[in-house]
Design an enzyme around this catalytic site. Structure first.
Site, PDB file in Angstrom:
ATOM      1  N   GLU A   1      -4.590  -2.857  -2.446  1.00 37.78           N
ATOM      2  CA  GLU A   1      -4.349  -4.138  -1.783  1.00 37.78           C
ATOM      3  C   GLU A   1      -3.005  -4.742  -2.199  1.00 37.78           C
ATOM      4  O   GLU A   1      -2.003  -4.297  -1.724  1.00 37.78           O
ATOM      5  CB  GLU A   1      -5.493  -5.133  -1.987  1.00 37.78           C
ATOM      6  CG  GLU A   1      -5.804  -5.955  -0.733  1.00 37.78           C
ATOM      7  CD  GLU A   1      -4.750  -6.972  -0.346  1.00 37.78           C
ATOM      8  OE1 GLU A   1      -4.173  -6.822   0.747  1.00 37.78           O
ATOM      9  OE2 GLU A   1      -4.515  -7.935  -1.084  1.00 37.78           O
TER      10      GLU A   1
ATOM     11  N   THR B   1       0.868  -1.145   0.000  1.00 38.04           N
ATOM     12  CA  THR B   1       0.000   0.000   0.000  1.00 38.04           C
ATOM     13  C   THR B   1       0.903   1.192   0.000  1.00 38.04           C
ATOM     14  O   THR B   1       2.065   1.078  -0.340  1.00 38.04           O
ATOM     15  CB  THR B   1      -0.856  -0.087   1.282  1.00 38.04           C
ATOM     16  OG1 THR B   1      -1.744  -1.140   1.122  1.00 38.04           O
ATOM     17  CG2 THR B   1      -1.576   1.143   1.664  1.00 38.04           C
TER      18      THR B   1
HETATM   19  N1  GLU Z   1      -5.404  -4.567   2.021  1.00 35.26           N
HETATM   20  C1  GLU Z   1      -4.579  -4.123   3.080  1.00 35.26           C
HETATM   21  C2  GLU Z   1      -5.411  -3.665   4.254  1.00 35.26           C
HETATM   22  O1  GLU Z   1      -6.407  -3.036   4.069  1.00 35.26           O
HETATM   23  C3  GLU Z   1      -3.755  -2.971   2.674  1.00 35.26           C
HETATM   24  C4  GLU Z   1      -2.752  -3.363   1.695  1.00 35.26           C
HETATM   25  C5  GLU Z   1      -1.472  -3.646   2.346  1.00 35.26           C
HETATM   26  O2  GLU Z   1      -0.701  -2.755   2.611  1.00 35.26           O
HETATM   27  O3  GLU Z   1      -1.265  -4.788   2.587  1.00 35.26           O
HETATM   28  O4  GLU Z   1      -5.055  -3.894   5.351  1.00 35.26           O
END
Ligand code: GLU
Length: 696
Positions: free
Chosen positions: A414, A394
């Site tokens: 994501e 992210t």
């Molecule tokens: N999908 C992850 C979350 O919402 C964020 C993406 C990541 O940095 O892994 O925790």
């Protein structure tokens, strides 16, 4: 992160050169002049510059954050953008208010909890399910940015978007970080031609120094400049988006886009050693889990334990296990199931949980607690602990303006390059955020129409005596929480200036026994933690990418820190400029003469600490016993002395301690095995002080 990085930082002419001198306000680097007119800390220099310029032109922190996000969509397209979602935490100085703009993606209306099950009722493997239209949540970032500007900014979307348009139209130099991420994801990008053609034209991944030009994305950004977010949520961009998602197997419709709402939420709050901590609320689990870890650690003299000492890391690991168990059981979209936000942070609950921590050895079985005892609410759904998805990526950035307003914003698609699906003709990547739901139904985080998947994003703000002090956050899926909590303790407890606090190697462990770790943790510390029953992964890895700003509320100056796992950048409007160097490969320690594996896990001994003579393998006594978690008084095997150092014969020593020993000649491995429960219960017998007395 990491030792190598710390060495690079020390050679830089930057104003942020780390110093050991403890400043009055923690995190402040007294060698830096600090900025007065505003500051940004961002993972890419061009996006940082876009934000800095807005501040210079008189925009506030929200305006700058909006410019940074739109630019990141272009210069760091694999991490965030209008095809994704996020949590923007805003501190408004005049109103003394903290608010969270939740632009988290939403599950379309036509989904069921079985979305990610195959025909046999089994979860589709992550690699398959995340590169599929089914994984794409209704994106929120564009509406989130627009809403934040309308409510808390001073500029319009059309006034902050130009740098992004220029970057897309004229092209930007591919930096080492982007080149690395493209290289690692070529296969995924080529699965769908559209993204493949942009990032690996002609089948060849763009390299560092190449120019990335994105004409389709420039067109999209110009449309947005002219028409605002409605062109996406009710117009041609949305039509193209929905058509592509459906083509790739997803169920999203035009109505899902029309019905998307940004939610403004109260942050979750707690205190840590006299600082107020505010962070993202559910559907993110980030804020609550960060604060729970901090509250657990508040019961110990962390400063005395020392930064990255074995004692400190043991307690961090144990606190994480407890907090992550609670996270798995209780945290999800609070609009669907009640989350015990108060109970989890209630002092009585924290005390109860802390009592489960053995101060010396790892606890193998950790279950969730019962926070509902401390909060009056019915629990209408209860989750079982579910699998964790692979760590995503992210981006996080932090901004402070000259008036003292702050934005701490974590924003994502994501995984790196999200689902790998790019909207044809419009040039932006689509998220795979729905894989943050549990693939197997039955828990509070199961897939449901209109629901937001549980996140770990933790854009955090610390306040001291009513004055803002620190904004911090990180990417990294569930590791985000660990990175944020450790950076906060590095500043508050270990008194490190912010850049050093970010540079310090981090660890991550959500469940017993595996611990991920960054390069730079002392060998003796790793050995001691192994001896306490933790299991360090065989190889180090990067954990998170922290960008933070610090406000010296005593002299009114701003400082920042940025991570070098990407081209992290801190830019002040009037002073301060730091761009992180690419980390150097870790210095190779001499390969070991042979490998010692304990219950299958290779221990990190170095060649100089071991030798073989007449078929007998020896290891430096203090290191061996540290790794086995044994006090020297328990070992009756005579040591040999070579050049003033004591060495113990491995086989005889291990056998005397109840291990089964075998020698794999081909692989040059000494294999020690012992029932793990037995090892742990042996450790229980040793009194802590005794354990440190290794005199050999
Ligand atoms: N999908 C992850 C979350 O919402 C964020 C993406 C990541 O940095 O892994 O925790």
């Amino acid at each position: 992160m990491k030792l190598v990085k710390m060495m690079c930082a020390a050679t830089m002419t930057s104003l942020l050169v780390a110093t050991q001198v403890a400043a009055a306000v923690p995190g402040v680097d007294s060698a830096s002049v600090g900025a007065k007119q505003g500051i940004v800390a961002v993972s890419h220099p061009l996006a940082a510059e876009a934000g800095r310029k807005i501040l210079e032109q008189g925009g506030n922190a929200v305006d700058a954050a909006a410019a940074i996000q739109m630019s990141l969509n272009v210069v760091e397209p694999m991490m965030s953008g209008i095809g994704g979602g996020g949590f923007m935490l805003i501190y408004l100085k005049d109103q003394n208010k903290i608010t969270v703009i939740d632009s988290r993606e939403v599950a379309p209306k036509n989904v069921t909890p079985e979305l990610f099950l195959n025909e046999n009722g089994k979860a589709v493997p992550f690699n398959e399910r995340h590169t599929n239209g089914k994984a794409v949540g209704v994106p929120g970032t564009l509406l989130g940015v627009e809403s934040a500007l309308q409510k808390y900014g001073t500029m319009k979307l059309s006034e902050i978007i130009d740098p992004a348009i220029t970057y897309a139209e004229k092209g930007v130099r591919v930096n080492w970080a982007t080149a690395q991420y493209i290289e690692q994801n070529v296969k995924k990008l080529q699965k769908f031609d559209t993204a493949g053609n942009v990032f690996a034209p002609g089948g060849k991944a763009l390299q560092e120094g190449d120019t990335l030009i994105q004409p389709d994305l420039a067109k999209t950004l110009k449309l947005i400049k002219e028409k605002g977010s409605s062109i996406m949520y009710r117009g041609e961009i949305g039509q193209a988006l929905v058509a592509e998602v459906q083509k790739r197997g997803g169920a999203m419709t035009q109505d899902d886009l029309k019905n998307y709402v940004v939610k403004e939420r109260e942050p979750v709050t707690g205190t840590y050693r006299g600082y107020e901590v505010a962070s993202a609320a559910p559907p993110s689990s980030g804020g609550l889990t960060v604060i729970e870890i901090l509250k657990l650690m508040e019961g110990y003299d962390v400063q005395k334990m020392g930064a990255n000492s074995a004692d400190y890391l043991h307690h961090v690991i144990e606190s994480m296990h407890l907090a992550y168990a609670d996270r798995a059981a209780f945290m999800a979209d609070a609009d669907f199931y009640p989350v015990p936000k108060k109970g989890l942070l209630d002092e009585r609950f924290i005390k109860e949980r802390r009592q489960l921590i053995n101060p010396v050895i790892a606890t193998a079985t950790v279950k969730e607690g019962d926070p509902w005892k401390y909060e009056e609410k019915d629990l209408s759904g209860k989750a079982k602990v579910k699998e964790e998805n692979p760590i995503g990526q992210t981006t996080h950035f932090s901004v402070m303006d000259k008036w003292g307003n702050i934005v701490s914003y974590t924003t994502t698609i994501e995984q790196v390059f999200g689902s790998g699906i790019m909207v044809p003709g419009y040039g932006f990547m689509l998220n795979n955020e729905l894989t943050d739901f549990d693939a197997v139904p039955g828990g509070v985080n199961q897939v449901e129409p209109g629901k937001r998947p549980r996140s770990s994003m933790s854009p955090t703000l610390l306040i001291k005596d009513g004055k803002p002090f620190m904004a911090v956050g990180s990417p990294g899926g569930s590791t985000i929480i660990a990175s944020v909590a450790q950076t906060i303790m590095n500043v508050i407890d270990h008194k490190l200036p912010i850049q050093k606090a970010i540079d310090a190697p981090r660890i991550f462990s959500s469940t017993y026994p595996n611990v991920s770790w960054e390069e730079g943790i002392d060998q003796d510390v790793v050995l001691e933690l192994l001896g306490r029953g933790h299991q360090f992964d065989a190889k180090s890895q990067s954990i998170g990418n922290v960008q933070a700003v610090i406000f010296d509320y005593e002299n009114g100056k701003m400082y920042g820190g940025a991570d070098n796992t990407r081209e992290g950048t801190v830019l002040g409007v009037d002073a301060v400029k730091f761009i992180a160097d690419k980390p150097q490969a870790p210095v190779q320690v001499n390969p070991s003469t042979f490998t010692l594996k304990v219950n299958g896990l290779a221990y990190p001994f170095q060649a100089a600490q071991m030798f073989i003579e007449n078929g007998t393998s020896y290891i430096q006594a203090d290191k061996l016993l540290l790794g086995l978690g044994v006090d020297s008084s328990l070992v009756k095997i005579p040591a040999v002395t070579v050049a003033g150092k004591s060495y113990l014969p491995v086989r005889a020593t291990a056998e005397s301690l109840g291990y089964q020993v075998s020698w794999n000649e081909q692989a040059s491995e000494v294999l020690l095995t012992k029932d793990k429960t037995q090892t742990l219960s042996d450790l229980q017998k040793y009194d802590k002080d005794e354990k440190y007395k290794i005199t050999n």
